[in-house]
Write a protein that holds these residues in place. Structure first.
Motif, PDB file in Angstrom:
ATOM      1  N   ASN A  30       3.889  52.991  29.734  1.00  0.00           N
ATOM      2  CA  ASN A  30       3.593  53.244  31.137  1.00  0.00           C
ATOM      3  C   ASN A  30       2.407  54.214  31.233  1.00  0.00           C
ATOM      4  OD1 ASN A  30       4.685  55.732  30.455  1.00  0.00           O
ATOM      5  ND2 ASN A  30       6.673  55.317  31.425  1.00  0.00           N
ATOM      6  N   ASP A  31       2.136  54.688  32.441  1.00  0.00           N
ATOM      7  CA  ASP A  31       0.980  55.574  32.602  1.00  0.00           C
ATOM      8  C   ASP A  31       1.108  56.835  31.745  1.00  0.00           C
ATOM      9  OD1 ASP A  31      -0.027  53.776  34.406  1.00  0.00           O
ATOM     10  OD2 ASP A  31       0.400  54.986  36.188  1.00  0.00           O
ATOM     11  N   SER A  75      -0.179  49.331  32.944  1.00  0.00           N
ATOM     12  CA  SER A  75      -0.581  50.580  33.585  1.00  0.00           C
ATOM     13  C   SER A  75      -0.795  50.278  35.073  1.00  0.00           C
ATOM     14  CB  SER A  75      -1.843  51.149  32.945  1.00  0.00           C
ATOM     15  OG  SER A  75      -2.940  50.258  33.097  1.00  0.00           O
ATOM     16  N   THR A  76      -0.799  51.309  35.892  1.00  0.00           N
ATOM     17  CA  THR A  76      -0.847  51.100  37.340  1.00  0.00           C
ATOM     18  C   THR A  76      -2.091  50.330  37.743  1.00  0.00           C
ATOM     19  OG1 THR A  76       0.418  53.115  37.737  1.00  0.00           O
ATOM     20  CG2 THR A  76      -0.828  52.228  39.587  1.00  0.00           C
ATOM     21  N   PHE A  77      -1.886  49.253  38.461  1.00  0.00           N
ATOM     22  CA  PHE A  77      -2.960  48.341  38.847  1.00  0.00           C
ATOM     23  C   PHE A  77      -3.987  49.069  39.710  1.00  0.00           C
ATOM     24  CE2 PHE A  77      -4.908  45.014  41.437  1.00  0.00           C
ATOM     25  CZ  PHE A  77      -5.166  44.023  40.495  1.00  0.00           C
ATOM     26  N   ASP A  86      -8.776  38.612  39.824  1.00  0.00           N
ATOM     27  CA  ASP A  86      -8.346  39.750  39.001  1.00  0.00           C
ATOM     28  C   ASP A  86      -8.793  39.650  37.545  1.00  0.00           C
ATOM     29  OD1 ASP A  86      -7.166  40.731  41.284  1.00  0.00           O
ATOM     30  OD2 ASP A  86      -5.178  39.942  40.800  1.00  0.00           O
ATOM     31  N   ASN A  87      -9.906  38.964  37.319  1.00  0.00           N
ATOM     32  CA  ASN A  87     -10.541  38.981  35.999  1.00  0.00           C
ATOM     33  C   ASN A  87     -11.975  39.490  36.177  1.00  0.00           C
ATOM     34  OD1 ASN A  87     -11.159  36.487  37.405  1.00  0.00           O
ATOM     35  ND2 ASN A  87     -12.091  35.768  35.531  1.00  0.00           N
ATOM     36  N   TYR A  88     -12.699  39.608  35.071  1.00  0.00           N
ATOM     37  CA  TYR A  88     -14.139  39.851  35.143  1.00  0.00           C
ATOM     38  C   TYR A  88     -14.845  38.558  34.794  1.00  0.00           C
ATOM     39  CZ  TYR A  88     -13.619  44.877  35.679  1.00  0.00           C
ATOM     40  OH  TYR A  88     -13.314  46.129  36.169  1.00  0.00           O
ATOM     41  N   ASN A 136      -7.204  44.204  35.578  1.00  0.00           N
ATOM     42  CA  ASN A 136      -6.283  45.258  36.031  1.00  0.00           C
ATOM     43  C   ASN A 136      -6.778  45.912  37.318  1.00  0.00           C
ATOM     44  OD1 ASN A 136      -3.858  46.634  35.826  1.00  0.00           O
ATOM     45  ND2 ASN A 136      -4.713  48.299  34.620  1.00  0.00           N
ATOM     46  N   ARG A 137      -7.486  45.114  38.117  1.00  0.00           N
ATOM     47  CA  ARG A 137      -7.937  45.557  39.430  1.00  0.00           C
ATOM     48  C   ARG A 137      -8.437  44.333  40.185  1.00  0.00           C
ATOM     49  NH1 ARG A 137     -11.597  49.816  39.564  1.00  0.00           N
ATOM     50  NH2 ARG A 137     -11.481  49.419  41.794  1.00  0.00           N
ATOM     51  N   HIS A 138      -8.647  44.469  41.488  1.00  0.00           N
ATOM     52  CA  HIS A 138      -9.219  43.392  42.281  1.00  0.00           C
ATOM     53  C   HIS A 138     -10.743  43.392  42.174  1.00  0.00           C
ATOM     54  CE1 HIS A 138      -5.446  42.278  43.943  1.00  0.00           C
ATOM     55  NE2 HIS A 138      -5.348  43.276  44.818  1.00  0.00           N
TER      56      HIS A 138
END
Length: 421
Positions: free
Chosen positions: A404-405, A236-238, A204-206, A181-183
């Motif tokens: 959502n958020d 949720s917001t990236f 976008d993974n770990y 959920n993030r770069h």
């Protein structure tokens, strides 16, 4: 030999035995597992704290973690920079690397911690080298985990840090957490100490990063949030850390509480059936009981995906699976808080049969004798009061399944912080 002399010799011999026993006990205790509920790392390449270790009386607590899965992308002669949001802070840190699902050895070197600034840029003045048994590199055999030496590093609570590592040798597939959920960032060559990576690409993974632990003398322990996509933060917001476990961590920090929050959600995960990662039942020992300093677990949303399966189990089967987790938690001395299942009517896999299963699980959780140490009523927090089988529209992302958020915030707000006392 007279009686007095026999008695004297016997007393001396007994004292010698007692002294030896005490010495052996002290030596064994000094080398034992100081990490509470954490499983001792296995394998020849699992690192142990070196001569610079912090005092044993300060326990380790997990500040960040992910649930590991198979199928991650490979690397070769590349620098990997991964960004994570902490929960509890402290001044001594260690890093956990996983090759749990690898088929080949994983070698990493030049591992560094630093404060994250933006995109792939870190504050290079905060760079701290991470070693393994005093070495710059570590090889983690397939199926094993490596734990770094303690690192003196000012780890803030509720802040972003970067873990950077160089992968010198080709590995085709690594253990991962599929949804970051993030770069995160990868670049050619060894750029581990650079403030900004040159020619970086995003993913976008770990990858192979399983956890970050901290020593904090004020630590109260850690809570593991076990679930599926809702816990994992899907929709949720990236890039903004709006998952409900992140928002729970914010609430704890604002309340001056020193509790680690460890997210063990996997998108698509089920309670009973392997698929998107091992089932919650099958991964419970690794992803919950073996987490560092764990005292509590919140069982959340995994069973919703069982209800949406092509051949969904009945409520009784799901309850039996949940009872297993309750018993295993209590056997390990961990409290388990059971969250009611949120609505999913309006999805393409909703059915009357599945709704009956959800109702049965929720009734069990809220009833007397469940064994749950507390109930977190996410269903009531999220559903439409005029149509309880559906989401409240203000919390619905539009798919009638994921919050959502604002919905994530409502879920976090439903958790009573006094549970972590």
């Amino acid at each position: 030999m007279n009686w007095t002399r026999k008695t004297t010799i016997s007393v001396v011999a007994a004292l010698v035995v007692l002294v030896v026993a005490v010495v052996v006990y002290v030596q064994r205790d000094a080398g034992g597992n100081e990490n509470g509920n954490e499983a001792t790392p296995t394998g020849a390449n699992s690192a142990t704290p070196g001569a610079g270790a912090s005092p044993a009386e300060t326990p380790w607590t997990g500040s960040w973690a992910v649930a590991v899965q198979n199928g991650g992308r490979g690397f070769e002669r590349q620098t990997v920079r991964q960004i994570l949001r902490t929960s509890i802070g402290g001044d001594t840190v260690r890093v956990r690397l996983s090759n749990e699902f690898g088929s080949d050895p994983l070698t990493v070197s030049a591992v560094h911690l630093a404060q994250h600034l933006q995109a792939n840029t870190v504050d290079a003045s905060t760079n701290a080298q991470v070693t393994f048994n005093g070495n710059d590199s570590v090889t983690v055999e397939a199926g094993q985990t490596a734990v770094s030496d303690p690192v003196q590093f000012a780890l803030p609570a509720g802040a972003d840090i970067a873990v950077t590592a160089y992968v010198p040798e080709r590995i085709g597939s690594v253990t991962q957490h599929a949804f970051a959920n993030r770069h995160n960032y990868v670049a050619a060559g060894n750029q581990a100490t650079r403030a900004t990576l040159s020619g970086a690409q995003t993913f976008d993974n770990y990858a192979f990063l399983a956890g970050v632990d901290v020593q904090n003398p004020e630590s109260e322990g850690a809570v593991v949030t076990l679930g599926a996509s809702i816990t994992d933060g899907y929709d949720s917001t990236f890039g903004e850390n709006r998952r409900w476990p992140d928002q729970l961590a914010r609430r704890l920090i604002a309340a001056n509480r020193n509790v680690g929050v460890l997210n063990a959600g996997i998108s698509g995960n089920m309670l009973l059936k392997d698929g998107a990662g091992q089932s919650a039942v099958n991964r419970f020992d690794r992803d919950v009981l073996a987490q560092t300093g764990v005292k509590w677990v919140v069982f959340s949303d995994a069973a919703i995906n069982d209800l949406g399966d092509s051949n969904p189990p009945g409520g009784e089967q799901l309850i039996q699976g949940l009872q297993q987790l309750i018993q295993r938690s209590h056997d390990a001395g961990i409290k388990i808080f059971c969250a009611t299942l949120t609505p999913y009517k309006g999805t393409d896999y909703w059915s009357e049969q599945g709704e009956a299963g959800r109702a049965a699980v929720n009734e069990f959780i809220k009833g007397d004798g469940s064994g749950c140490d507390a109930v977190i009523d996410l269903d009531t927090a999220i559903h439409d009061p005029n149509d309880p089988q559906r989401y409240n529209s203000r919390y619905n992302t539009g798919d009638s399944l994921h919050p959502n958020d604002a919905g994530m915030e409502a879920i976090a707000a439903a958790v009573d912080l006094d549970l972590f006392r």
